[in-house]
Design an enzyme around this catalytic site. Structure first.
Site, PDB file in Angstrom:
ATOM      1  N   THR A 205       0.861  -1.192   0.000  1.00 52.15           N
ATOM      2  CA  THR A 205       0.000   0.000   0.000  1.00 52.15           C
ATOM      3  C   THR A 205       0.894   1.237   0.000  1.00 52.15           C
ATOM      4  O   THR A 205       1.971   1.210   0.597  1.00 52.15           O
ATOM      5  CB  THR A 205      -0.860  -0.003   1.283  1.00 52.15           C
ATOM      6  OG1 THR A 205      -1.842  -1.018   1.142  1.00 52.15           O
ATOM      7  CG2 THR A 205      -1.554   1.323   1.533  1.00 52.15           C
ATOM      8  N   ARG A 233     -15.022  -6.236  -0.079  1.00 52.01           N
ATOM      9  CA  ARG A 233     -14.294  -5.773   1.109  1.00 52.01           C
ATOM     10  C   ARG A 233     -13.587  -4.434   0.846  1.00 52.01           C
ATOM     11  O   ARG A 233     -12.955  -4.231  -0.190  1.00 52.01           O
ATOM     12  CB  ARG A 233     -13.262  -6.835   1.503  1.00 52.01           C
ATOM     13  CG  ARG A 233     -12.418  -6.498   2.736  1.00 52.01           C
ATOM     14  CD  ARG A 233     -11.092  -5.869   2.387  1.00 52.01           C
ATOM     15  NE  ARG A 233     -10.247  -5.688   3.574  1.00 52.01           N
ATOM     16  CZ  ARG A 233      -9.140  -4.976   3.581  1.00 52.01           C
ATOM     17  NH1 ARG A 233      -8.733  -4.378   2.485  1.00 52.01           N
ATOM     18  NH2 ARG A 233      -8.426  -4.852   4.676  1.00 52.01           N
ATOM     19  N   ASP A 236      -8.950   0.157   5.196  1.00 55.59           N
ATOM     20  CA  ASP A 236      -8.865   1.396   5.975  1.00 55.59           C
ATOM     21  C   ASP A 236      -8.446   2.602   5.120  1.00 55.59           C
ATOM     22  O   ASP A 236      -8.767   3.745   5.463  1.00 55.59           O
ATOM     23  CB  ASP A 236      -7.860   1.235   7.120  1.00 55.59           C
ATOM     24  CG  ASP A 236      -6.481   0.845   6.601  1.00 55.59           C
ATOM     25  OD1 ASP A 236      -6.399  -0.055   5.735  1.00 55.59           O
ATOM     26  OD2 ASP A 236      -5.487   1.434   7.045  1.00 55.59           O
TER      27      ASP A 236
END
Ligand code: ASP
Length: 338
Positions: A205, A233, A236
């Site tokens: 990420t 899904r 965050d």
């Protein structure tokens, strides 16, 4: 005598006004994901490739700031470079879903008026961070998901690609391993927390936080999420206060790690709240939050910039791809914890 007094008062006023206007140093911190990244698991060639790209990204963001550009432009520039690199789990190189596709999440936030934009589950937008920024600046909303987000991207004339543009062999192999592990248990939630499902299957990420010459804080995060994710899904990264947050009264944070924990513990927002309401330094607050997260099983890391120009990173996992550069200093690039 009166004249002397007037001169003293005038000088004091001048000094005070200058002191008030004294600018904080500008700077930028970036990350390219946290997880099980150990020296043994990388070849020198791989390490070099990561370091080169991190340096290029941090220097590009720094250059924007040095030229008087905004922290929003700086974090966007850095994140676009990382999204375009196949090394990271964002944009090109994003992890695969359970169904062998890619669904991308991203968010951006500015610290002065708490403007924010985010997208979740997009499949054809080459640079999701650009779409997040368009949501912030050219829509009345904060978070757009799925097909609606794609439609908005089209309207905004952002570059669209086929979903297989994001493919890489390395991530495909990670999916095969994950599918094998998942086939052995119906209890996905348990498995995701076990060593049989290591964080390195997702690692990569990307994110950036920066402060510009005007003192504006900004944060940006972009990700492909977690390998073999299912059922739409969302992690965050696109959730304001979880993986991304910026507030000029405290700090700006971009997170990486096991998203479900970062959501439930509101990691980015919690760090900035401790700074704002408990008067802690951003560095102490971030250390506390990451240590607390570790005790409940949440692994990952954060990058932080505070409103005085302090730059830091904090991880409770073995490594995090990262780099920072403060005004007038050389770039620092790091991967391993020590
Ligand atoms: N935080 C990301 C997510 O859960 C994954 C990562 O940072 O590795 O979607």
């Amino acid at each position: 005598m009166k004249l002397q007094l007037a001169v003293v008062v005038a000088l004091n006023l001048l000094f005070l006004s200058q002191a008030k206007a004294a600018p904080v140093p500008f700077g930028i911190v970036i990350h390219g994901g946290a997880g099980t990244i150990s020296r043994d698991s990388m070849t020198p060639v791989q390490q070099q490739a990561y370091e080169t790209t991190l340096k290029h990204a941090v220097d590009s963001g720094y250059q924007v700031l040095a030229n008087g550009g905004s922290s929003l432009d700086a974090v966007s520039a850095a994140v676009v470079i990382l999204e375009d690199s196949p090394l990271f789990n964002a944009g090109k190189g994003a992890v695969y879903t359970y169904d062998g596709k890619h669904e991308l999440d991203a968010a951006i936030m500015r610290g002065d008026n708490r403007g924010a934009g985010a997208v979740a589950g997009v499949t054809t937008v080459k640079n999701p961070i650009k779409l997040a920024r368009a949501v912030m600046e050219r829509s009345e909303h904060v978070l757009l998901a799925g097909q609606g987000a794609e439609l908005f991207a089209k309207e905004q004339q952002l570059e669209l690609v086929k979903n297989n543009y994001f493919d890489t062999e390395f991530r495909y192999q990670a999916l095969q391993k994950a599918l094998k592990a998942l086939s052995k248990t119906p209890h996905q939630a348990q498995l995701r927390l076990s060593p049989a499902f290591p964080l390195e299957w997702n690692v990569g990420t990307v994110g950036a936080v920066a402060i510009d010459q005007q003192g504006l804080l900004a944060a940006a995060t972009s990700t492909g999420g977690m390998t073999a994710k299912r059922y739409g899904r969302i992690g965050d990264a696109p959730l304001i206060g979880a993986g991304t947050f910026a507030d000029n009264q405290s700090c700006a944070v971009s997170a990486t790690g096991h998203g479900e924990f970062f959501i439930r513990y509101q990691v980015a927002g919690d760090i900035c709240a401790r700074v704002r309401y408990q008067g802690k330094s951003a560095s102490v607050a971030a250390d506390e939050v990451m240590q607390e997260l570790k005790t409940v099983g949440g692994l990952g890391g954060v990058i932080v910039v505070d409103n005085k120009g302090g730059l830091s990173w904090h991880l409770n996992s073995e490594g995090m791809y990262r780099a920072k550069r403060q005004q007038g200093k050389a770039a620092e690039v790091a991967i391993f914890k020590d």
